[in-house]
Design an enzyme around this catalytic site. Structure first.
Site, short mmCIF file in Angstrom:
data_model
loop_
_atom_site.label_atom_id
_atom_site.label_comp_id
_atom_site.label_asym_id
_atom_site.label_seq_id
_atom_site.Cartn_x
_atom_site.Cartn_y
_atom_site.Cartn_z
N HIS A 53 0.91 -1.12 -0.05
CA HIS A 53 -0.11 0.11 -0.12
C HIS A 53 0.67 1.33 -0.09
O HIS A 53 0.62 2.20 -0.50
CB HIS A 53 -0.95 0.13 1.25
CG HIS A 53 -2.50 -0.50 1.09
ND1 HIS A 53 -2.72 -1.64 1.51
CD2 HIS A 53 -3.23 -0.16 0.02
CE1 HIS A 53 -3.82 -1.83 0.93
NE2 HIS A 53 -4.03 -1.06 0.03
N ARG A 64 -10.94 2.88 -1.86
CA ARG A 64 -10.61 1.81 -0.86
C ARG A 64 -11.23 2.55 0.41
O ARG A 64 -10.59 3.47 1.25
CB ARG A 64 -9.24 1.84 -0.62
CG ARG A 64 -8.49 0.96 -1.76
CD ARG A 64 -7.01 1.01 -1.57
NE ARG A 64 -6.36 -0.19 -2.43
CZ ARG A 64 -5.65 0.09 -3.56
NH1 ARG A 64 -5.56 1.21 -3.75
NH2 ARG A 64 -5.07 -0.93 -4.00
N CYS A 85 -7.94 -4.45 -11.25
CA CYS A 85 -7.64 -3.02 -10.28
C CYS A 85 -6.54 -3.06 -9.56
O CYS A 85 -6.07 -2.19 -8.73
CB CYS A 85 -8.87 -2.63 -9.41
SG CYS A 85 -9.10 -3.77 -8.03
#
Ligand code: PEP
Ligand code: MG
Length: 590
Positions: free
Chosen positions: A192, A298, A515
């Site tokens: 991330h 998200r 994605c």
């Protein structure tokens, strides 16, 4: 000193080190001279709060267990007033111009060293108390309004963020316009941190193992996101050169951020590029980058660092509504909370998770393959339904799709849909009439990929989350730098699974997009197009380059390349073949 890691976000960053370790609980940075009085005030306020809390605990214990137990807290109260702790921390703040949290830690280390040198069993016992008191002070510094979070917004110079692991909570607290780059101990290409770095356009190097302990706060640092190199205390010449290159690279990035017309391949196949975002204010960046929609929001990021009541329906509704209104008429795909407790740092965990929803033991047990995504939603239906109601209400203001993450069985999908129906009924009882919202799922667990044709009958769309799908297919933790080199998007198992998912979707006539970060890699994007995929969602910063790649791609040619790749047995063979088929990756962009 030079260190080498993995460059995950291009560009050069030059600045002073801001060191963040162990989530957000231990922030170490230099403060501006004018902040010193404020920092001393914070320290004193934390001492006063700690005293009140300890006295309160003492009283409670006395009434529950008797006065003799309550005296245990006297030692802690005395320590709070000991000049070696708070007063020493205050002088460290003044002399070294560091933040109060770090000064408390330093004072604690000094006293602990003295305790260690003394052979006194009584003092050894008191060490636990000392750590408790320092921990309480730090907690109060952290939780205080105008505390570290505000301070981070008021950094003195451009910074390079140096962290062991950059948790979303820290990310959410930073003023990114002042961060010139970052370097972390942990991480791999799809972690991330890297995703965020790329969406923020901040140069980043990850996988540096121990950088957060090797770089002192305030040191001058150069981060080279292209070569993966980090230079600590460069000489003036190196620094000047790096600054010049940084300016040049930034200018180049600006020139590729142009958008023009609908996107087609050389042979006229329509390709859609959408954006993955983590914060609602990224919408402008996504639109500017030419995103045709938001392919992945998200949503769990909005909980982080925010007030605990972000979990409330109205708060969420306003965020989602703003998102769809800003993006309309383009569609926004909102993923329900993919909460992974390990990624979340204290603010949320304290405020919402462990206090109300989880015991410490739950948190220990939970990992990346733990209670996350749709599993979390089904285990906590009240929280899940709050989010679903907020989503349905927001869908009345613009095109939206709801997406469930981390699905591993059809049973989960059916149960989640029943909860969604219940939410719809509850809203009707309130006089609201939410529209029919397409409900889809992320395919990011092998069991979902293998059952794609069954799942496709009961959902409106698939989004393939290659980041997780790769790690679970190959049993490689994408956040573990010791094995991240085994994280292979080109592994034959991954490519075969992707083909299987696409087939399942096509057979049932539902759209399928990708994605995961795989789509933002120019080489892999071509291959995915060759596999018949036409919808992609990626970090906004990757869209401009992806558009160029799409325009240069011929689907017919790439389909032949993909067909050949799918017959090969190893990553080496595939890479070798691809290098021959379309040259070195960098060449492709020329
Ligand atoms: C993925 O797994 O590919 C994905 C996009 O989800 P995340 O990276 O947020 O886990
Ligand atoms: Mg995922």
């Amino acid at each position: 000193m030079r260190l080498n890691g993995l460059g995950v976000s291009p560009g050069i960053g030059v600045g002073r080190a801001l060191v963040v370790t162990r989530g957000s609980s231990n922030l170490r940075f230099r403060i501006a001279e004018r902040r010193i009085p404020k920092e001393l005030e914070r320290l004193d306020a934390a001492r006063v709060r700690s005293r009140t809390q300890l006295e309160h605990i003492k009283k409670r214990i006395a009434s529950a267990a008797g006065a003799e137990h309550a005296y245990l807290f006297d030692a802690q109260l005395l320590m709070l007033d000991d000049p070696m702790l708070v007063s020493r921390a205050a002088s460290i703040v003044c002399e070294e111009r560091v933040n109060a949290e770090w000064a408390v830690q330093r004072a604690l280390d000094e006293i602990a060293a003295v305790f260690n040198d003394v052979e006194d069993p009584y003092l050894h016992e008191r060490k636990g108390d000392l750590h408790d008191v320092a921990g309480r002070l730090r907690m109060n510094l952290r939780d205080e309004k105008g505390g570290a979070r505000d301070l981070l917004q008021d950094l003195d110079t451009p910074c390079v963020l140096v962290a062991d692991e950059l948790t979303p909570s820290v990310v959410a607290q930073l003023d990114w316009t002042r961060i010139r780059g970052f370097a972390t101990d942990a991480g791999s290409r799809t972690y991330h941190t890297a995703i965020l770095a790329r969406s923020l356009g901040v140069p980043a190097v990850v996988g540096l193992h121990d950088v957060s302990t090797r770089i002192p706060p305030g040191a001058s640092v150069i981060v080279d996101g292209e070569t993966g190199e980090v230079i600590i205390e460069p000489d003036p010449m190196q620094r000047l050169q790096a600054e010049a290159r940084a300016t040049l690279l930034r200018a180049q990035v600006e020139t590729v951020r142009t958008t023009d017309g609908p996107l087609e391949t050389r042979d006229g196949i329509r390709i859609s590029l959408q954006a993955n975002i983590e914060r609602s204010d990224d919408v402008e960046t996504a639109i500017a980058a030419g995103a045709e929609g938001i392919g992945l929001y998200r949503s769990e990021f909005m909980l982080v660092g925010g007030p605990p009541d972000m979990a409330a329906e109205d708060e969420q509704y306003h965020v989602y509504r703003q998102l769809v209104e800003k993006m309309a008429p383009r569609v926004v795909t909102i993923r329900t909370f993919d909460i992974d407790e390990r990624q979340l740092a204290r603010p949320l965990v304290d405020a919402a998770l462990d206090a109300r929803w989880f015991s410490d033991q739950d948190r220990e047990r939970a990992g990346h393959a733990g209670l996350r995504g749709i599993r979390f939603g089904l285990a906590q239906p009240a929280i899940f339904k709050t989010q679903l109601r907020a989503l349905l209400r927001a869908a009345m203001h613009g095109p939206m799709r709801i997406m469930f993450p981390f699905v591993s069985s059809l049973h989960e999908v059916r149960t989640a849909r029943l909860l969604l129906d219940e939410c719809r009924t509850e809203l009707r009882a309130r006089g609201l009439e939410p529209p029919d919202v397409p409900v889809g799922i992320m395919i990011e667990v092998p069991s979902a990929a293998f059952t794609a044709s069954l799942l496709a009958r009961e959902v409106s769309f698939f989004t393939i989350g290659t980041n997780d799908l790769i790690q679970y297919t190959l049993a490689v933790d994408r956040t573990d730098d010791r094995v991240s080199n085994r994280y292979e998007p080109l592994h034959p198992a991954v490519l075969r699974l992707l083909r299987q998912v696409r087939r399942g979707a096509i057979r049932e006539g539902i759209p399928v997009s990708v994605c995961g970060e795989m789509a933002s890699d120019p080489v892999l994007l071509r291959l995915l197009i060759g596999c018949g995929l036409t919808e992609f969602s990626m970090t906004p910063g990757a869209i401009a380059i992806a558009r160029r790649v799409v325009r240069e791609t011929h689907v017919g040619e790439m389909a032949r390349v993909a067909a050949r790749v799918l017959t090969l047995g190893t990553v080496d063979e595939i890479e070798h073949y691809l290098r021959g088929a379309f040259g070195h990756p960098e060449e492709m962009l020329k």
